[in-house]
Design an enzyme around this catalytic site. Structure first.
Site, PDB file in Angstrom:
ATOM      1  CE1 TYR A 135       3.191  -6.172  11.129  1.00 54.01           C
ATOM      2  CE2 TYR A 135       1.824  -5.019  12.737  1.00 54.01           C
ATOM      3  CZ  TYR A 135       2.531  -5.025  11.555  1.00 54.01           C
ATOM      4  OH  TYR A 135       2.590  -3.880  10.790  1.00 54.01           O
TER       5      TYR A 135
ATOM      6  CB  THR B 223       2.810  -1.067  13.614  1.00 51.27           C
ATOM      7  OG1 THR B 223       1.477  -1.312  14.044  1.00 51.27           O
ATOM      8  CG2 THR B 223       3.724  -2.060  14.329  1.00 51.27           C
ATOM      9  CG  ASP B 224      -1.372   0.746  15.772  1.00 52.12           C
ATOM     10  OD1 ASP B 224      -1.075   0.696  14.567  1.00 52.12           O
ATOM     11  OD2 ASP B 224      -2.255   0.032  16.291  1.00 52.12           O
TER      12      ASP B 224
ATOM     13  CD  GLN C  77      -2.791  -0.869   2.542  1.00 52.45           C
ATOM     14  OE1 GLN C  77      -3.809  -0.208   2.361  1.00 52.45           O
ATOM     15  NE2 GLN C  77      -2.476  -1.373   3.722  1.00 52.45           N
TER      16      GLN C  77
HETATM   17  N1  LIG Z   1      -1.311  -1.981   7.023  1.00 58.57           N
HETATM   18  C1  LIG Z   1      -1.462  -1.388   8.203  1.00 58.57           C
HETATM   19  O1  LIG Z   1      -2.589  -1.221   8.691  1.00 58.57           O
HETATM   20  C2  LIG Z   1      -0.269  -0.868   8.948  1.00 58.57           C
HETATM   21  C3  LIG Z   1      -0.474  -0.309  10.211  1.00 58.57           C
HETATM   22  C4  LIG Z   1       0.631   0.182  10.903  1.00 58.57           C
HETATM   23  C5  LIG Z   1       1.889   0.128  10.347  1.00 58.57           C
HETATM   24  N2  LIG Z   1       2.063  -0.442   9.133  1.00 58.57           N
HETATM   25  C6  LIG Z   1       3.424  -0.510   8.593  1.00 58.57           C
HETATM   26  O2  LIG Z   1       3.483   0.314   7.438  1.00 58.57           O
HETATM   27  C7  LIG Z   1       4.433  -0.229   6.511  1.00 58.57           C
HETATM   28  C8  LIG Z   1       3.778  -0.377   5.151  1.00 58.57           C
HETATM   29  O3  LIG Z   1       2.666  -1.260   5.289  1.00 58.57           O
HETATM   30  P1  LIG Z   1       1.632  -1.548   4.123  1.00 58.57           P
HETATM   31  O4  LIG Z   1       0.278  -1.426   4.697  1.00 58.57           O
HETATM   32  O5  LIG Z   1       2.015  -0.781   2.904  1.00 58.57           O
HETATM   33  O6  LIG Z   1       1.939  -3.106   3.931  1.00 58.57           O
HETATM   34  P2  LIG Z   1       1.468  -4.069   2.736  1.00 58.57           P
HETATM   35  O7  LIG Z   1       0.475  -3.415   1.877  1.00 58.57           O
HETATM   36  O8  LIG Z   1       1.151  -5.371   3.392  1.00 58.57           O
HETATM   37  O9  LIG Z   1       2.805  -4.214   1.914  1.00 58.57           O
HETATM   38  C9  LIG Z   1       3.910  -4.865   2.416  1.00 58.57           C
HETATM   39  C10 LIG Z   1       4.805  -5.199   1.261  1.00 58.57           C
HETATM   40  O10 LIG Z   1       5.929  -5.899   1.799  1.00 58.57           O
HETATM   41  C11 LIG Z   1       6.241  -6.920   0.888  1.00 58.57           C
HETATM   42  N3  LIG Z   1       6.951  -8.023   1.524  1.00 58.57           N
HETATM   43  C12 LIG Z   1       6.490  -8.974   2.353  1.00 58.57           C
HETATM   44  N4  LIG Z   1       7.467  -9.845   2.654  1.00 58.57           N
HETATM   45  C13 LIG Z   1       8.553  -9.432   1.973  1.00 58.57           C
HETATM   46  C14 LIG Z   1       9.878  -9.916   1.847  1.00 58.57           C
HETATM   47  N5  LIG Z   1      10.282 -11.030   2.458  1.00 58.57           N
HETATM   48  N6  LIG Z   1      10.743  -9.225   1.079  1.00 58.57           N
HETATM   49  C15 LIG Z   1      10.364  -8.123   0.428  1.00 58.57           C
HETATM   50  N7  LIG Z   1       9.124  -7.620   0.476  1.00 58.57           N
HETATM   51  C16 LIG Z   1       8.233  -8.279   1.256  1.00 58.57           C
HETATM   52  C17 LIG Z   1       4.909  -7.429   0.354  1.00 58.57           C
HETATM   53  O11 LIG Z   1       5.177  -8.050  -0.863  1.00 58.57           O
HETATM   54  P3  LIG Z   1       4.085  -8.872  -1.700  1.00 58.57           P
HETATM   55  O12 LIG Z   1       3.324  -7.783  -2.427  1.00 58.57           O
HETATM   56  O13 LIG Z   1       4.883  -9.738  -2.564  1.00 58.57           O
HETATM   57  O14 LIG Z   1       3.262  -9.598  -0.673  1.00 58.57           O
HETATM   58  C18 LIG Z   1       4.126  -6.126   0.222  1.00 58.57           C
HETATM   59  O15 LIG Z   1       4.260  -5.576  -1.063  1.00 58.57           O
HETATM   60  C19 LIG Z   1       4.922  -1.543   7.129  1.00 58.57           C
HETATM   61  O16 LIG Z   1       6.121  -1.317   7.804  1.00 58.57           O
HETATM   62  C20 LIG Z   1       3.838  -1.892   8.130  1.00 58.57           C
HETATM   63  O17 LIG Z   1       4.341  -2.680   9.195  1.00 58.57           O
HETATM   64  C21 LIG Z   1       1.006  -0.926   8.406  1.00 58.57           C
END
Ligand SMILES: NC(=O)c1ccc[n+]([C@@H]2O[C@H](COP(=O)([O-])OP(=O)(O)OC[C@H]3O[C@@H](n4cnc5c(N)ncnc54)[C@H](OP(=O)(O)O)[C@@H]3O)[C@@H](O)[C@H]2O)c1
Length: 303
Positions: free
Chosen positions: A130, A106-107, A17
């Site tokens: 997580y 993250t929170d 995302q």
């Molecule tokens: N989503 C939430 O609600 C949330 C809340 C708080 C904080 N965050 C943090 O915000 C950041 C961005 O999150 P997001 O929501 O954009 O996450 P996301 O949409 O789940 O995207 C994560 C990306 O990481 C990739 N990934 C997973 N395993 C991997 C690996 N081994 N090597 C390389 N890439 C890998 C995934 O690849 P694939 O596309 O191949 O699966 C995906 O494209 C993260 O640090 C997350 O912890 C997210």
């Protein structure tokens, strides 16, 4: 004197995302090298070192993460490798070449027991695997002490892919009644807001680096205001009904439920609110209210 004209910016997790939005938002800042899991798998630590040595970016943005919160309860080792260990490798490579590392957290590092928004000095106490792995990643970066900014965010959504917004829209087209958790609070945060804020932060941070007054730090970055998953779902349906994007909704009623009525493998914090006050102050920004951001995002929602 070193200049940051068109810096090389390496982005991991380009299909996520935040990663997807970063590729678009950062374009005017420099040369973007955006890599997906196929090109840079964060479980392959030697590969991380090779890629950074090859491109020698001025900025590294780690938007990749293991984000399957419930699955992490049974895949701790894999989640730790990606969320806990890889950020430390990125940090040590960044330190070697003097790059700025931007990392998201993250929170879920908090237990949600506080009765107001968490600030950066509050003590983490993750409730699930997580959260533990994300906290380990933060600590690994801090221990290496490269030039870094860790940005903790929460309740991330986008108008594409798999997330709460897209799930609610799908369910609202399939069912007449929905049940949504009403006793967890947070600030829904559009991935594009995170990417655009990151662009501002990078620009200022590079100027600070040039002036020799950059200070690493950890900041909270979320929309303003608060709601529950129930409130978020209600607003999504309201906007979908009001819009002309062709969402054919069946849903008539959304029922508020408690966390206990919807058990999941990973325990979630009841309070996911993060105060962005420190980020706003240091980088001279404004964080818009989650409802106005969601309204704008709706113009982009894929049917
Ligand atoms: N989503 C939430 O609600 C949330 C809340 C708080 C904080 N965050 C943090 O915000 C950041 C961005 O999150 P997001 O929501 O954009 O996450 P996301 O949409 O789940 O995207 C994560 C990306 O990481 C990739 N990934 C997973 N395993 C991997 C690996 N081994 N090597 C390389 N890439 C890998 C995934 O690849 P694939 O596309 O191949 O699966 C995906 O494209 C993260 O640090 C997350 O912890 C997210």
């Amino acid at each position: 004197m070193k200049s940051y004209t068109r810096p090389i910016i390496l982005v991991t997790g380009k299909n996520g995302q935040v990663g997807w939005e970063l590729q678009r938002t950062l374009m005017p800042l420099g040369t973007i090298i955006a890599l997906g899991r196929d090109e840079l798998d964060l479980t392959k630590h030697d590969r991380i070192r090779d890629v950074i040595q090859r491109f020698k970016p001025e900025v590294i943005i780690n938007a990749a993460a293991y984000t399957a919160v419930d699955k992490a309860e049974t895949e701790l080792d894999l989640a730790m490798k990606i969320n806990g260990d890889a950020p430390g490798i990125l940090a040590s490579e960044a330190k070697k070449i003097g790059a700025l590392l931007i990392h998201y957290s993250t929170d879920y590092v908090f237990d949600g027991c506080k009765d107001s928004a968490y600030v950066e000095t509050d003590v983490p106490n993750p409730l699930n695997h997580y959260g533990q792995t994300k906290l380990a990643g933060e600590m690994a970066i801090q221990a290496i002490d490269c030039e870094y900014l860790v940005l903790r965010t929460t309740w991330v959504y986008a108008g594409r892919g798999q997330n709460f917004l897209m799930t609610v829209l799908r369910l609202a087209q399939e069912r007449e009644e929905l049940r949504m958790i009403a006793d967890q609070l947070g600030s829904p945060t559009w991935a594009r807001l995170i990417a655009e804020t990151t662009a501002h932060v990078i620009r200022q941070a590079l100027n600070e680096k040039l002036a020799g007054r950059f200070e690493s730090g950890l900041y909270h970055l979320t929309s303003a205001g608060k709601t529950s998953w129930f409130g978020f779902a209600e607003k999504i349906v309201e906007l979908a009904k009001a819009g002309s994007e062709g969402h054919h909704l069946l849903v008539q009623k959304i029922h508020p439920i408690t966390t206990e009525e919807y058990p999941l493998p990973a325990i979630r914090p009841k309070n996911s609110l993060l105060s962005s006050a420190s980020l706003i102050k240091r980088f001279d920004l404004t964080m818009p209210h989650w409802e106005s951001v969601l309204t704008l995002c709706f113009q982009d929602v894929e049917d």
